[in-house]
Enzyme design. Structure first.
Site, PDB file in Angstrom:
ATOM      1  CD  GLU A 261      -2.908  -1.180   2.340  1.00 32.77           C
ATOM      2  OE1 GLU A 261      -2.740  -0.371   3.280  1.00 32.77           O
ATOM      3  OE2 GLU A 261      -3.852  -1.995   2.323  1.00 32.77           O
ATOM      4  CG  HIS A 279      -6.133   0.517   4.533  1.00 34.38           C
ATOM      5  ND1 HIS A 279      -5.025  -0.254   4.758  1.00 34.38           N
ATOM      6  CD2 HIS A 279      -6.981   0.235   5.559  1.00 34.38           C
ATOM      7  CE1 HIS A 279      -5.188  -0.956   5.860  1.00 34.38           C
ATOM      8  NE2 HIS A 279      -6.388  -0.675   6.373  1.00 34.38           N
TER       9      HIS A 279
END
Length: 530
Positions: A261, A279
């Site tokens: 990420e 997220h």
């Protein structure tokens, strides 16, 4: 005295600082600026982070005063828990702060994959009107599999129950009866993959769950399957997912989390039949505020040396209400044990007997150790470093539990085994609606005396006139006796007197009494009643 320094390394809600209160010096630093972070950690007593700041072994080593790392959120991927524990640093998070937000995002991803909401939005804003392209499916009468029936999974089940879908679930740690209470049919992972029209994942990432859903699982799935992951990246094998989506082996996916990420360069981002979000599971105003307030309260408790229920590297966690009253009792008894033993021990044993033995009582062992070391070391003792202090001193620690308690509903005891094999022990209980702490035994002598801040214990030859001697000595020193218990194991043998007094007894007064009555043991113990 200077205030403890609390380092805030990322942007947190204003309510977080308010919850900390005025007792701390607040220092702000950019946690992603490594050199600035390490420099600021040199004077920090606590650090509050979200997900961007890496609190690794190097950071912990740079913080000699650090007592607690607080993550304002659920995941702890950015905190080296092992290194923190080794250094005696408590790690806390906010495990329930984002559960509603995460559950709602999962529902949103399910709807987005079912009705093509993001793509339809983008198409219309681009000037198109292609209704037939975005024909979706209903949730009604579909089979939805929930992988993981913990806090978030159960919330998802509650919310999906109103859509007329059939809910199935996979969770090896949940009983069929508990699943039935949620309205979920418990199945194997293989059954879930075969039967589900939708799958939503709500489990932690562990070595066992990494790659849990991969090529083999997608091979047995329905072609109309839509799978959602708002839990942790890596639970779905991303290569296998890409193959399943690109070959239309399954119909769609919704991802809020990724192995890396941000997922730069991921081929998943080029697919049309996937909905992605960066997220956002905890990204609501409510979740951020709850997380900040929760960890701020934990920091206050940790820096006071108190039990922190949300600490992840100490036993305890969610403590049953019937166990909690025994925590302060065990701390006090640990202090008494140290006062009696002098700390020269090879082992400490904690015993728990009675109804509370049916629950997790490991926190009582920690409380006893914390009390024992309270006056044994100069550093602040907490629930996280007390076991380390025992280990460093080669003290073996044991916990035993039994549902049998003959005289009281619950009795807890703490024993010290000395190098010569002798044993020192204290036992107590908590009674009544006001949760009074009582000492019920010392070194095998049965007593019943309310816990107090100042205690005097003496063992001497049982004979008349002893009470008069120490009573007069204490009166002449201006010390008021609040309560007293005398116990003996046999007539004419040794007697134990336990006295609670309103103020500390000077050493010279104690020594004078000891000589006069020829006491085998004479101890004054001062402690704070919690």
């Amino acid at each position: 005295m200077s205030k403890p320094v609390v380092l805030i390394a990322e942007e947190l809600s204003p309510a977080t600082v308010e919850a900390l209160g005025p007792d701390f010096e607040i220092v702000n630093v950019d946690g992603t600026d490594r050199s600035a972070l390490l420099k600021a950690l040199a004077t920090a007593d606590a650090i509050l982070v979200r997900s961007a700041t890496q609190v690794d072994a190097e950071a912990i080593a740079a913080a000699p005063k650090l007592k607690v790392v607080a993550r304002a959120g659920v995941g702890l991927d950015n905190v080296d828990i092992k290194a923190a524990t080794k250094a005696g640093v408590m790690v806390v998070n906010a495990p329930t702060s984002n559960v509603i937000s995460a559950a709602e995002l999962a529902i949103g991803l399910i709807f987005s994959t079912a009705r093509f909401i993001p793509d339809a939005n983008a198409s219309l804003k681009a000037g198109e009107w292609k209704r037939s392209k975005f024909t979706g499916v209903e949730l009604y009468e579909k089979t939805i599999a929930i992988i993981g029936l913990g806090r978030i999974g159960s919330l998802v089940a509650q919310r999906l129950a109103g859509f007329g879908a059939h809910l199935i679930g996979y969770d090896p740690y949940v009983t069929p009866a508990r699943a039935e209470q949620m309205g979920v049919e418990l199945v194997t992972l293989e059954e879930a993959m075969k039967r589900a029209d939708f799958i939503t994942i709500h489990i932690p990432k562990t070595p066992e769950t990494t790659g849990l859903i991969g090529k083999k699982e997608f091979a047995i799935a329905k072609p109309n399957l839509r799978i959602v992951n708002a839990s942790r990246g890596g639970i779905i094998d991303e290569d296998a997912l890409h193959e399943a989506l690109s070959t239309k082996r399954i119909a769609g996916a919704g991802l809020d989390v990724f192995v890396n990420e941000p997922p730069k360069g991921s081929p998943l981002l080029d697919l049309e039949n996937i909905v992605v979000t960066p997220h956002l599971g905890a990204s609501t105003d409510e979740a951020q505020e709850k997380a900040g307030i929760s960890v701020a309260k934990s920091v206050r408790l940790a820096l006071a040396g108190d039990l922190v229920p949300d600490a992840v590297n100490v036993a305890g966690g969610n403590i049953d209400a019937s166990v909690k009253p025994g925590i302060a009792l065990m701390e006090n008894m640990g202090q008494i044990l140290f006062g009696l033993s002098g700390g020269n021990v090879t082992a400490i044993e904690v015993e728990v007997r009675g109804e509370i033995a049916a629950h997790d009582v490991s926190v009582l062992k920690l409380a006893g150790l914390k009390g024992f070391f309270e006056n044994a070391v100069t550093d602040q003792v907490s629930y996280v470093n007390a076991p380390l202090l025992a280990e460093q001193r080669g003290i073996e620690v044991k916990l035993s539990v039994s549902p049998v308690s003959d005289e009281y509903r619950n009795v807890t005891a703490i024993k010290a085994i000395h190098t010569d094999g002798t044993v020192t022990s204290v036992a107590g209980t908590v009674i009544g609606p006001k949760l009074y702490q009582k000492i019920v035994a010392i070194n095998g002598y049965e007593v019943e005396l309310a816990m107090a801040e100042h205690l005097v214990l003496m063992v001497y030859g049982d004979r008349p006139g002893i009470v008069a001697v120490y009573g007069q000595a204490f009166a002449e020193a201006g010390i008021n006796i609040a309560a007293m218990q005398i116990a003996r194991q046999q007539k004419g043998g040794k007697a134990l007197s336990v006295i609670t007094v309103d103020s500390p007894v000077p050493a010279d007064v104690l020594e004078g009494v000891r000589k006069t009555i020829e006491a085998d043991t004479m101890k004054a113990i001062d402690l704070t009643v919690h």
